[in-house]
Scaffold this motif. Structure first.
Motif, PDB file in Angstrom:
ATOM      1  N   UNK A  52       6.608 -17.645   0.377  1.00 31.10           N
ATOM      2  CA  UNK A  52       7.271 -16.873  -0.680  1.00 31.10           C
ATOM      3  C   UNK A  52       6.342 -15.824  -1.265  1.00 31.10           C
ATOM      4  N   UNK A  53       5.085 -16.188  -1.503  1.00 27.27           N
ATOM      5  CA  UNK A  53       4.120 -15.201  -2.023  1.00 27.27           C
ATOM      6  C   UNK A  53       3.987 -14.021  -1.055  1.00 27.27           C
ATOM      7  N   UNK A  54       3.928 -14.283   0.259  1.00 31.16           N
ATOM      8  CA  UNK A  54       3.797 -13.187   1.223  1.00 31.16           C
ATOM      9  C   UNK A  54       5.019 -12.279   1.180  1.00 31.16           C
ATOM     10  N   UNK A  55       6.196 -12.870   1.068  1.00 28.71           N
ATOM     11  CA  UNK A  55       7.423 -12.068   0.950  1.00 28.71           C
ATOM     12  C   UNK A  55       7.331 -11.164  -0.281  1.00 28.71           C
ATOM     13  N   UNK A  56       6.919 -11.729  -1.404  1.00 29.25           N
ATOM     14  CA  UNK A  56       6.841 -10.943  -2.642  1.00 29.25           C
ATOM     15  C   UNK A  56       5.749  -9.871  -2.558  1.00 29.25           C
ATOM     16  N   UNK A  57       4.637 -10.154  -1.878  1.00 29.84           N
ATOM     17  CA  UNK A  57       3.586  -9.145  -1.684  1.00 29.84           C
ATOM     18  C   UNK A  57       4.119  -7.990  -0.828  1.00 29.84           C
ATOM     19  N   UNK A  58       4.909  -8.316   0.188  1.00 33.01           N
ATOM     20  CA  UNK A  58       5.489  -7.274   1.034  1.00 33.01           C
ATOM     21  C   UNK A  58       6.439  -6.384   0.228  1.00 33.01           C
ATOM     22  N   UNK A  59       7.258  -7.016  -0.606  1.00 37.12           N
ATOM     23  CA  UNK A  59       8.178  -6.252  -1.461  1.00 37.12           C
ATOM     24  C   UNK A  59       7.385  -5.367  -2.420  1.00 37.12           C
ATOM     25  N   UNK A  60       6.347  -5.929  -3.020  1.00 40.57           N
ATOM     26  CA  UNK A  60       5.513  -5.168  -3.966  1.00 40.57           C
ATOM     27  C   UNK A  60       4.914  -3.932  -3.288  1.00 40.57           C
ATOM     28  N   UNK A  61       4.429  -4.076  -2.060  1.00 39.04           N
ATOM     29  CA  UNK A  61       3.824  -2.949  -1.348  1.00 39.04           C
ATOM     30  C   UNK A  61       4.842  -1.834  -1.118  1.00 39.04           C
ATOM     31  N   UNK A  62       6.075  -2.201  -0.781  1.00 44.39           N
ATOM     32  CA  UNK A  62       7.114  -1.197  -0.556  1.00 44.39           C
ATOM     33  C   UNK A  62       7.504  -0.531  -1.871  1.00 44.39           C
ATOM     34  N   UNK A  63       7.673  -1.328  -2.917  1.00 44.44           N
ATOM     35  CA  UNK A  63       7.971  -0.758  -4.234  1.00 44.44           C
ATOM     36  C   UNK A  63       6.880   0.215  -4.648  1.00 44.44           C
ATOM     37  N   UNK A  64       5.614  -0.189  -4.489  1.00 45.79           N
ATOM     38  CA  UNK A  64       4.486   0.659  -4.873  1.00 45.79           C
ATOM     39  C   UNK A  64       4.462   1.969  -4.090  1.00 45.79           C
ATOM     40  N   UNK A  65       4.806   1.905  -2.805  1.00 44.98           N
ATOM     41  CA  UNK A  65       4.846   3.123  -1.985  1.00 44.98           C
ATOM     42  C   UNK A  65       5.854   4.125  -2.551  1.00 44.98           C
ATOM     43  N   UNK A  66       6.903   3.613  -3.173  1.00 43.87           N
ATOM     44  CA  UNK A  66       7.926   4.472  -3.780  1.00 43.87           C
ATOM     45  C   UNK A  66       7.582   4.819  -5.225  1.00 43.87           C
ATOM     46  N   UNK A  67       6.405   4.370  -5.715  1.00 44.58           N
ATOM     47  CA  UNK A  67       6.010   4.646  -7.090  1.00 44.58           C
ATOM     48  C   UNK A  67       6.670   3.716  -8.097  1.00 44.58           C
ATOM     49  N   UNK A  68       7.123   2.549  -7.646  1.00 47.33           N
ATOM     50  CA  UNK A  68       7.832   1.603  -8.501  1.00 47.33           C
ATOM     51  C   UNK A  68       7.111   0.259  -8.528  1.00 47.33           C
TER      52      UNK A  68
END
Length: 128
Positions: A52-68
Motif C-alpha cells: 500500500x505504501x508503494x502504491x501511495x508513493x507512486x500516486x504521490x510522484x504522479x501528483x507531484x509531476x503535475x504540481x499537485x
C-alpha cells in the motif's frame, strides 16, 4: 478543453496502452497504481503495508509531476483482492491525507493486474 499527458520516471511506467495521468481542464485523472517500483518494475509484495505504501508513493510522484499533492485529490477508488485487507489499507491510505479526505469507494475484485492485492486510482483538482 485542453488535454495534457502527465508522465514521470519517479512512478512506474504504464504496463499497457494508457498514460500515468491525464490533465483535462482543471482535473487530473491518475490511472490505477499498483505496487511496482519505479525504474525496476519489480513488485513490492512483502506485506499489505509495504504494498500500500508503494502504491501511495507512486500516486504521490504522479501528483507531484503535475504540481499537485494529496490535498488536491477529490476522488479515489480502491480495488482490493480481498475485503479482509480493508483495515490495513484504509489506515495507511488515510495517513497520506491531512484531514480533508476525498470522496471514495472501495471494492473487492476477483483479480488485479499482476495479481497484486491493492490498486488505487485518484482524481485531483488543480486549485483545490
Amino acid at each position: 478543453m485542453s488535454k495534457k499527458i502527465i508522465q514521470t520516471d519517479k512512478a512506474p511506467a504504464p504496463i499497457g496502452p494508457y498514460s500515468q495521468a491525464v490533465l483535462a481542464g482543471n482535473l487530473l485523472f491518475v490511472s490505477g497504481q499498483v505496487a511496482l517500483t519505479p525504474g525496476t518494475g519489480e513488485l513490492v509484495t512483502q506485506d499489505i503495508a509495504s504494498e500500500t505504501h508503494q502504491v501511495m508513493h507512486n500516486i504521490k510522484a504522479i501528483l507531484n509531476e503535475a504540481g499537485l499533492d494529496f490535498q488536491h485529490v477529490v476522488k479515489t477508488s480502491i480495488f482490493l483482492s480481498d475485503m479482509g485487507l480493508f483495515g490495513a489499507v484504509n489506515e495507511i491510505y488515510g495517513s497520506y491525507f491531512s484531514g480533508a479526505y476525498p470522496a471514495r469507494e472501495t471494492m473487492a475484485v476477483k483479480t488485479l493486474p499482476k495479481n497484486v492485492n491493492v490498486e488505487i486510482t485518484v482524481t485531483a483538482m488543480v486549485g483545490a
